[in-house]
Design a protein around this motif. Structure first.
Motif, short mmCIF file in Angstrom:
data_model
loop_
_atom_site.label_atom_id
_atom_site.label_comp_id
_atom_site.label_asym_id
_atom_site.label_seq_id
_atom_site.Cartn_x
_atom_site.Cartn_y
_atom_site.Cartn_z
N ALA A 1 0.81 -1.23 0.00
CA ALA A 1 0.00 0.00 0.00
C ALA A 1 0.83 1.27 0.00
O ALA A 1 0.41 2.30 -0.52
N ASP A 2 2.02 1.22 0.56
CA ASP A 2 2.84 2.43 0.63
C ASP A 2 4.04 2.34 -0.30
O ASP A 2 5.15 2.76 0.05
N GLY A 3 3.83 1.78 -1.48
CA GLY A 3 4.89 1.78 -2.49
C GLY A 3 5.65 0.49 -2.63
O GLY A 3 6.64 0.43 -3.37
N GLY A 4 5.19 -0.58 -1.99
CA GLY A 4 5.85 -1.86 -2.14
C GLY A 4 5.67 -2.41 -3.55
O GLY A 4 4.71 -2.09 -4.25
N VAL A 5 6.59 -3.25 -3.97
CA VAL A 5 6.58 -3.85 -5.31
C VAL A 5 6.44 -5.36 -5.17
O VAL A 5 7.16 -5.99 -4.40
N PHE A 6 5.50 -5.93 -5.91
CA PHE A 6 5.27 -7.37 -5.83
C PHE A 6 6.40 -8.14 -6.51
O PHE A 6 6.84 -7.78 -7.60
N LEU A 7 6.84 -9.21 -5.86
CA LEU A 7 7.88 -10.08 -6.38
C LEU A 7 7.34 -11.50 -6.48
O LEU A 7 6.91 -12.07 -5.48
N ALA A 8 7.33 -12.07 -7.68
CA ALA A 8 6.90 -13.46 -7.87
C ALA A 8 8.13 -14.25 -8.30
O ALA A 8 9.00 -14.55 -7.50
N GLY A 9 8.23 -14.59 -9.59
CA GLY A 9 9.42 -15.30 -10.07
C GLY A 9 10.65 -14.42 -10.11
O GLY A 9 11.78 -14.89 -9.96
N GLY A 10 10.45 -13.13 -10.36
CA GLY A 10 11.56 -12.18 -10.35
C GLY A 10 12.41 -12.17 -11.60
O GLY A 10 13.43 -11.48 -11.66
N THR A 11 12.00 -12.89 -12.64
CA THR A 11 12.85 -13.01 -13.83
C THR A 11 12.98 -11.71 -14.60
O THR A 11 13.91 -11.55 -15.39
N ASN A 12 12.06 -10.78 -14.43
CA ASN A 12 12.14 -9.47 -15.07
C ASN A 12 12.51 -8.39 -14.04
O ASN A 12 13.42 -7.58 -14.25
N LEU A 13 11.83 -8.39 -12.92
CA LEU A 13 12.03 -7.36 -11.90
C LEU A 13 13.45 -7.34 -11.36
O LEU A 13 14.07 -6.27 -11.24
N VAL A 14 13.99 -8.49 -11.02
CA VAL A 14 15.33 -8.53 -10.43
C VAL A 14 16.37 -7.99 -11.41
O VAL A 14 17.30 -7.26 -11.02
N ASP A 15 16.23 -8.33 -12.69
CA ASP A 15 17.13 -7.77 -13.70
C ASP A 15 17.08 -6.25 -13.69
O ASP A 15 18.12 -5.57 -13.76
#
Length: 328
Positions: free
Chosen positions: A20-34
């Protein structure tokens, strides 16, 4: 990489509260972590949603499927109902990445992939998608992968997902939850064209979480195919891709679904071509005329004009094979 907090959500409500205060969802992370490593994106908090109960494929009473957002690509590609009822979904997933990546990547993450435009990923170059108002380096730079349809003076990047192309052809629905509750988004309304805000990839509201993708029953999807043209046979992003399903009776097209990848800022549903084909003979001349109707709106640049005949030939060949009864 900027330091961030890490939280593991145990329920959907828990995930929404943590984001709610700016957190980012992380699932597999194959795009986000890069992107975190490259500095394209920053986050104060990562909310791990990988343990949420969103990892099942279930059958609806009408024969459609509900695919949880956390279903891994490998599991989805191998699911017997997907393989038999929607073969072009399986083909798109297998074409999209290596086995290692498919074991990590999720259905929801595929929907939210960001472009692989070289300038978007290069922090030394201007990019409106990465930094609104900075300019678009791809307009005058390396443009082999640029879009043909729906471009703007602010962005000519393409959507990278393979899975999203057959989902567009299927008229899938996306179920999301957010601060305002749960809602359903027709797949064709999920992704945006660039306009003057290419930094906004989707119509999701801040804090919304993808819960599932629902595939409607579609008998002719049993005869479907996904074709991907790329620069090398190993895993690479599409220059052009085609997702097609065809229903032909007595040589006449009763119905058709057609979507294109690698040509637009979003998965492109080829409705003009579909309309031109329904009720027409399934001949090569008619197939070619139909895709020409779709490509009338194409606006290629100096380095990607080759994509126009590439789209035409790939669509005609794919539909002709389906019309002959071959999905091989």
């Amino acid at each position: 990489m900027k330091p961030f907090a890490y939280e593991r959500a145990t329920t959907v409500d828990d995930a929404l509260a943590l984001a709610a205060d700016g957190g980012v969802f992380l699932a597999g992370g194959t795009n986000l972590v890069d992107h975190l490593r490259l500095g394209i994106r920053e986050a104060d908090r990562l909310v791990d949603i990988s343990r949420l109960p969103l990892d099942e494929v279930t059958e609806r009473d009408d024969g459609g499927l509900v695919i949880g957002a956390g279903v891994r690509n490998s599991d989805l590609a191998a699911h017997p109902l997907v393989r038999t009822r929607y073969p072009f979904v399986t083909q798109a997933l297998v074409a999209g990445a290596s086995g290692q990546l498919r074991n990590m990547a999720t259905t929801g993450g595929n929907l939210l992939q960001r472009t692989r435009c070289v300038y978007f990923q290069d922090l030394t170059t201007p990019c409106n998608k990465r930094e609104p108002g900075a300019g678009c380096s791809a307009l005058e730079g390396f443009g082999r992968y640029n879009a043909l349809l729906g471009t703007s003076e602010h962005c000519v990047a393409v959507h990278p997902s393979d899975l999203c192309v057959p989902l567009a052809a299927l008229d899938a629905e996306v179920v999301v939850a957010g601060p305002a509750g749960e809602r359903r988004i027709p797949f064709g309304e999920l992704h945006r064209l660039p306009g003057d805000r290419p930094d906004l990839d989707t119509t999701l509201e801040p804090g919304e979480l993808v819960l599932a993708v629902e595939l409607p029953p579609l008998a002719m999807a049993v005869r479907s195919r996904y074709r991907k043209v790329r620069e090398r046979a190993s895993y690479a992003f599409a220059l052009v891709s085609v997702a097609a399903a065809l229903d032909v009776e007595d040589g006449v097209v009763r119905d058709v679904r057609l979507a294109l990848g690698g040509v637009s800022h979003r998965p492109h549903r080829a409705r003009a071509a579909e309309d031109a084909l329904r009720g027409r003979p399934a001949t090569e001349a008619e197939l070619r005329a139909a895709i020409e109707a779709e490509l009338e709106a194409a606006r290629p640049g100096p380095h990607n004009a080759f994509k126009v005949p590439l789209v035409r030939n790939t669509v005609v060949d794919t539909l002709a094979r389906l019309a002959e009864g071959s999905a091989a």
